[in-house]
Design a protein around this motif. Structure first.
Motif, PDB file in Angstrom:
ATOM      1  N   ASN A  41      51.556   1.909 -30.786  1.00 13.10           N
ATOM      2  CA  ASN A  41      52.983   1.561 -30.703  1.00 13.10           C
ATOM      3  C   ASN A  41      53.103   0.103 -31.115  1.00 13.10           C
ATOM      4  OD1 ASN A  41      54.783   3.719 -29.759  1.00 13.10           O
ATOM      5  ND2 ASN A  41      53.362   3.803 -28.023  1.00 13.10           N
ATOM      6  N   ARG A  42      52.785  -0.158 -32.375  1.00 12.85           N
ATOM      7  CA  ARG A  42      52.610  -1.536 -32.811  1.00 12.85           C
ATOM      8  C   ARG A  42      53.923  -2.275 -32.995  1.00 12.85           C
ATOM      9  NH1 ARG A  42      48.275  -3.082 -31.503  1.00 12.85           N
ATOM     10  NH2 ARG A  42      46.940  -1.821 -32.823  1.00 12.85           N
ATOM     11  N   LYS A  43      54.959  -1.549 -33.406  1.00 13.02           N
ATOM     12  CA  LYS A  43      56.253  -2.168 -33.665  1.00 13.02           C
ATOM     13  C   LYS A  43      57.302  -1.421 -32.866  1.00 13.02           C
ATOM     14  CE  LYS A  43      59.380  -3.257 -37.521  1.00 13.02           C
ATOM     15  NZ  LYS A  43      59.662  -3.001 -38.958  1.00 13.02           N
ATOM     16  N   ARG A  58      53.457  -9.521 -42.562  1.00 12.56           N
ATOM     17  CA  ARG A  58      52.306  -9.045 -43.339  1.00 12.56           C
ATOM     18  C   ARG A  58      51.402  -8.301 -42.371  1.00 12.56           C
ATOM     19  NH1 ARG A  58      50.014 -13.588 -46.881  1.00 12.56           N
ATOM     20  NH2 ARG A  58      51.928 -13.074 -48.031  1.00 12.56           N
ATOM     21  N   GLY A  59      51.594  -6.966 -42.299  1.00 13.06           N
ATOM     22  CA  GLY A  59      50.894  -6.207 -41.266  1.00 13.06           C
ATOM     23  C   GLY A  59      51.406  -6.647 -39.906  1.00 13.06           C
ATOM     24  N   GLN A  60      50.496  -7.023 -39.024  1.00  8.98           N
ATOM     25  CA  GLN A  60      50.876  -7.502 -37.698  1.00  8.98           C
ATOM     26  C   GLN A  60      51.237  -8.983 -37.712  1.00  8.98           C
ATOM     27  OE1 GLN A  60      51.471  -5.774 -35.200  1.00  8.98           O
ATOM     28  NE2 GLN A  60      51.351  -7.036 -33.367  1.00  8.98           N
ATOM     29  N   GLU A  61      50.893  -9.682 -38.776  1.00 12.85           N
ATOM     30  CA  GLU A  61      51.122 -11.129 -38.846  1.00 12.85           C
ATOM     31  C   GLU A  61      52.582 -11.437 -39.161  1.00 12.85           C
ATOM     32  OE1 GLU A  61      49.745 -14.980 -41.581  1.00 12.85           O
ATOM     33  OE2 GLU A  61      48.998 -12.965 -42.012  1.00 12.85           O
ATOM     34  N   LEU A  62      53.149 -12.412 -38.435  1.00 11.31           N
ATOM     35  CA  LEU A  62      54.514 -12.869 -38.683  1.00 11.31           C
ATOM     36  C   LEU A  62      54.483 -14.320 -39.155  1.00 11.31           C
ATOM     37  CD1 LEU A  62      56.643 -11.478 -35.702  1.00 11.31           C
ATOM     38  CD2 LEU A  62      56.872 -10.909 -38.112  1.00 11.31           C
ATOM     39  N   MET A  88      51.947   0.049 -48.667  1.00 13.07           N
ATOM     40  CA  MET A  88      53.405   0.082 -48.549  1.00 13.07           C
ATOM     41  C   MET A  88      53.865   0.206 -47.105  1.00 13.07           C
ATOM     42  SD  MET A  88      54.457   2.452 -51.817  1.00 13.07           S
ATOM     43  CE  MET A  88      56.225   2.311 -51.553  1.00 13.07           C
ATOM     44  N   VAL A  89      53.118   0.928 -46.263  1.00 17.78           N
ATOM     45  CA  VAL A  89      53.536   1.119 -44.867  1.00 17.78           C
ATOM     46  C   VAL A  89      52.920   0.087 -43.928  1.00 17.78           C
ATOM     47  CG1 VAL A  89      53.826   3.596 -45.253  1.00 17.78           C
ATOM     48  CG2 VAL A  89      51.677   2.757 -44.279  1.00 17.78           C
ATOM     49  N   TYR A  90      51.999  -0.724 -44.428  1.00 17.39           N
ATOM     50  CA  TYR A  90      51.265  -1.689 -43.605  1.00 17.39           C
ATOM     51  C   TYR A  90      52.210  -2.664 -42.901  1.00 17.39           C
ATOM     52  CZ  TYR A  90      47.635  -5.278 -42.664  1.00 17.39           C
ATOM     53  OH  TYR A  90      46.781  -6.186 -42.089  1.00 17.39           O
ATOM     54  N   GLY A  91      53.085  -3.310 -43.649  1.00 19.84           N
ATOM     55  CA  GLY A  91      54.021  -4.266 -43.070  1.00 19.84           C
ATOM     56  C   GLY A  91      55.125  -3.608 -42.274  1.00 19.84           C
ATOM     57  N   PRO A  92      55.845  -2.608 -42.843  1.00 15.05           N
ATOM     58  CA  PRO A  92      56.924  -1.962 -42.087  1.00 15.05           C
ATOM     59  C   PRO A  92      56.474  -1.347 -40.771  1.00 15.05           C
ATOM     60  CG  PRO A  92      57.094  -1.423 -44.408  1.00 15.05           C
ATOM     61  CD  PRO A  92      55.804  -2.174 -44.244  1.00 15.05           C
ATOM     62  N   GLY A  93      55.214  -0.886 -40.706  1.00 17.02           N
ATOM     63  CA  GLY A  93      54.715  -0.312 -39.461  1.00 17.02           C
ATOM     64  C   GLY A  93      54.191  -1.343 -38.493  1.00 17.02           C
ATOM     65  N   GLY A  94      54.058  -2.604 -38.958  1.00 16.69           N
ATOM     66  CA  GLY A  94      53.522  -3.647 -38.092  1.00 16.69           C
ATOM     67  C   GLY A  94      52.083  -3.395 -37.706  1.00 16.69           C
ATOM     68  N   TYR A  95      51.316  -2.737 -38.599  1.00 20.34           N
ATOM     69  CA  TYR A  95      49.939  -2.357 -38.271  1.00 20.34           C
ATOM     70  C   TYR A  95      48.987  -3.541 -38.350  1.00 20.34           C
ATOM     71  CZ  TYR A  95      51.509   2.480 -38.960  1.00 20.34           C
ATOM     72  OH  TYR A  95      52.162   3.678 -38.870  1.00 20.34           O
ATOM     73  N   ARG A  96      47.882  -3.412 -37.641  1.00 25.41           N
ATOM     74  CA  ARG A  96      46.735  -4.288 -37.821  1.00 25.41           C
ATOM     75  C   ARG A  96      45.762  -3.610 -38.777  1.00 25.41           C
ATOM     76  NH1 ARG A  96      45.905  -5.672 -31.394  1.00 25.41           N
ATOM     77  NH2 ARG A  96      47.734  -7.016 -31.179  1.00 25.41           N
ATOM     78  N   PHE A  97      44.916  -4.416 -39.389  1.00 24.59           N
ATOM     79  CA  PHE A  97      43.990  -3.896 -40.394  1.00 24.59           C
ATOM     80  C   PHE A  97      43.148  -2.760 -39.823  1.00 24.59           C
ATOM     81  CE2 PHE A  97      40.501  -3.806 -43.367  1.00 24.59           C
ATOM     82  CZ  PHE A  97      41.076  -4.184 -44.576  1.00 24.59           C
TER      83      PHE A  97
END
Length: 597
Positions: free
Chosen positions: A201-203, A350-354, A559-568
């Motif tokens: 539940n990252r974002k 950028r992924g989880q990074e803000l 493409m989904v890395y940033g919108p999902g707020g995922y970590r690597f």
């Protein structure tokens, strides 16, 4: 000597791909030029990739996919998700997969994700669930679905072209559909039943208040122009406060009236209130040097941040940097983003990074998400940009919905013509492109912006490398050494070895590069051991596309890395078991369906 030179070029290319000295498409073109300089290929062979049927077919499929997207033919997905999605993660992922997966068998998966990403995000918002629960499965099901037909991905088309080049003919449209459907079904079952326990539940779902996701409260402030300020009587442009400080002016309030962008030519007066994006340290420097006061609680401070930034004509949108964007590698300052798009970037995800400070100096990457504030008309204009994707329901006025039926009919015609061998895939796809323009589904000026030119140049640059490896004897030499090392292995284990090696290489290179390098070697090994070359080709091709373990291994993952707020590592946690599952089932399935000898 030629084998040594060819291997040297291959190693150099691999290092460049891994170290990212240059974008992958530029590396491929550099490889092409180097091969010609070393006379490993003739000039005609060196540029043959640009006229290769695989390259032309991939280009045509990008355009056909864009025709489907621009006419809103996929908007029906939104209604189906709302009707059948339900409340449980298993049902949501299964429904999404059953809709999106088969579509990507016939439409490029990056185009499908570009259309469905805003729809799925909107669905998550309505269901009050985190986008990180569904966006990674969205990417994975489109990867799996792309393996249903030969035109599902550029990798399949390239593998088909290599098969013909090696003397085994093109793949028919549905030649490996049986294998693709089985792996898609197994993969979807894993994503629906197992992945919900691994997905983060990252974002947090924000109920439409996107600024909450970016923690902007400390970075958006009100300042007032004091009577003795050096800014009095100057325009914002002349004052240069936005250029000299890490500060963006979002709005001007004067005697209760609000003035939105553009503000560059507004003359500042005593008592003017500016809503700005800036850190506290920067604001204190502006206060000391320019004579402003920082307001704690006044007009803007008494209302929610989202309300203050979206009042009147102003709005906020999340915008994704696309893979073929001209903005990649540039900074907001270099490209003059504010002037170009009449909007201000408040933060970058950028992924989880803000990133919320010194935004003008940040070099933009594919997959970055920009939080943009500006006039609603300017944000609407972003929906037609070739460089950016607005993550939010596309305004239906920008879609040619009256042409949706025509676009679908053209695409179905292309598929049927290829399926029944009425026309070669390349010819039917090019005919479809012409019909898309003639019928008005696409405008002539839109054709060039719909093509992923980085993929086209990547293919054109790598195809000569395959030619050089074959003609120099490098492929045969590598195959003989592999046979010497593993020739005593049963055929099943050889297929498994090629599958695993291809998957690992794909995670650090592009999937197309993996196919160019490994498919000819696999075929040569099969010939040496009197095994079925088709089985080895399908194994390498499926492995090259099944990239689940990193956000950079496949375009849709990025493409989904940033919108999902995922970590690597989120991708490794969910994707590694799926990769292992595919490695266990694909080799025996290939043997059962196509035979090993």
């Amino acid at each position: 000597m030629t084998i040594f030179l060819t291997l040297s070029v291959v190693v150099l290319a691999l290092i460049s791909f891994i170290r990212e000295w240059m974008p992958v498409d530029i590396t491929a073109i550099a490889v092409m030029v180097l091969l010609m300089l070393l006379k490993l290929v003739t000039p005609e062979q060196g540029i043959s990739g640009f006229g290769n049927p695989a390259t032309i077919t991939v280009m045509a499929m990008f355009i056909l996919s864009a025709g489907i997207a621009r006419t809103g033919a996929l908007q029906i997905v939104n209604d189906l998700l709302l009707k059948w999605g339900g409340k449980e993660s298993t049902q949501q992922i299964f429904t999404m997969g059953m809709i999106a997966g088969p579509i990507t068998g016939f439409i490029n998966n990056t185009a499908v994700v570009a259309v469905l990403l805003p729809i799925v995000e909107d669905w998550c918002r309505k269901q009050s669930i985190s986008p990180s629960r569904l966006l990674m499965p969205l990417s994975f099901v489109t990867i799996l679905g792309g393996m249903i037909t030969t035109i599902g991905t550029s990798t399949n088309v390239l593998a088909s072209g290599l098969s013909k080049q090696l003397g085994y003919g093109d793949f028919s449209l549905f030649q490996f559909t049986q294998l693709g459907l089985i792996t898609f079904t197994v993969g979807l079952a894993y994503l629906a039943l197992v992945a919900p326990r691994l997905l983060p539940n990252r974002k947090v779902a924000s109920n439409g208040i996107v600024t909450q996701d970016y923690n902007l409260k400390e970075y958006v402030s009100e300042i007032v122009i004091t009577p003795d300020s050096s800014l009095v009587g100057q325009t914002l442009r002349a004052s240069e406060i936005q250029r000299k400080f890490d500060l963006d002016v979002l709005e001007l309030i004067r005697n209760g009236s609000r003035f939105p962008q553009p503000l560059a030519d507004k003359v500042l007066r005593p008592g003017d209130i500016l809503i700005v994006r800036s850190g506290r340290e920067c604001l204190l420097r502006v206060k000391d040097q320019r004579g402003i006061e920082i307001l704690a609680d006044l007009q803007f401070g008494q209302q929610p941040l989202e309300t203050g930034l979206t009042s009147g004509e102003e709005g906020i949108a999340e915008v994704l940097i696309l893979a073929n964007s001209n903005l990649i590698g540039s900074t907001l300052k270099d490209m003059r983003f504010r002037q170009r798009y009449n909007g201000t970037v408040l933060a970058i995800r950028r992924g989880q990074e803000l990133v919320r400070e010194r935004l003008g100096r940040v070099s933009l990457h594919f997959g970055d998400v920009l939080l943009v504030q500006g006039p609603r008309q300017s944000l609407l204009g972003l929906q037609t940009s070739r460089d950016l994707l607005v993550i939010g329901q596309r305004d239906l006025e920008t879609l040619r919905r009256d042409k949706a039926g025509i676009a679908i009919a053209i695409s179905v015609g292309v598929v049927l013509a290829a399926a029944f061998n009425v026309l070669p895939i390349m010819v039917s796809a090019l005919l479809g492109v012409v019909l898309m323009v003639i019928t008005g589904c696409l405008k002539p000026g839109e054709l060039y912006g719909t093509v992923r030119w980085d993929i086209i140049f990547l293919l054109a640059g790598l195809i000569p490398l395959g030619i050089a490896m074959k003609e120099s004897g490098t492929t045969e030499w590598l195959a003989k050494n592999l046979v010497a090392l593993g020739g005593n292995l049963p055929g099943y284990w050889l297929l498994t070895l090629f599958y695993v090696v291809t998957v690992l290489i794909t995670e650090v290179l592009s999937n197309n590069a993996s196919v160019v390098l490994l498919l000819p070697i696999a075929v040569e090994v099969a010939k040496s051991l009197s095994l079925n070359p088709l089985a080895f080709m399908f194994t390498v091709m499926f492995a090259a596309s099944n990239s689940f373990m990193t956000p950079i291994g496949y375009q849709t993952n990025t493409m989904v890395y940033g919108p999902g707020g995922y970590r690597f590592l989120d991708f490794a946690r969910v994707g590694a078991p799926l990769s292992l599952l595919m490695a266990l089932i694909i080799p025996p399935l290939v043997i059962a369906l196509y035979g090993l000898s």
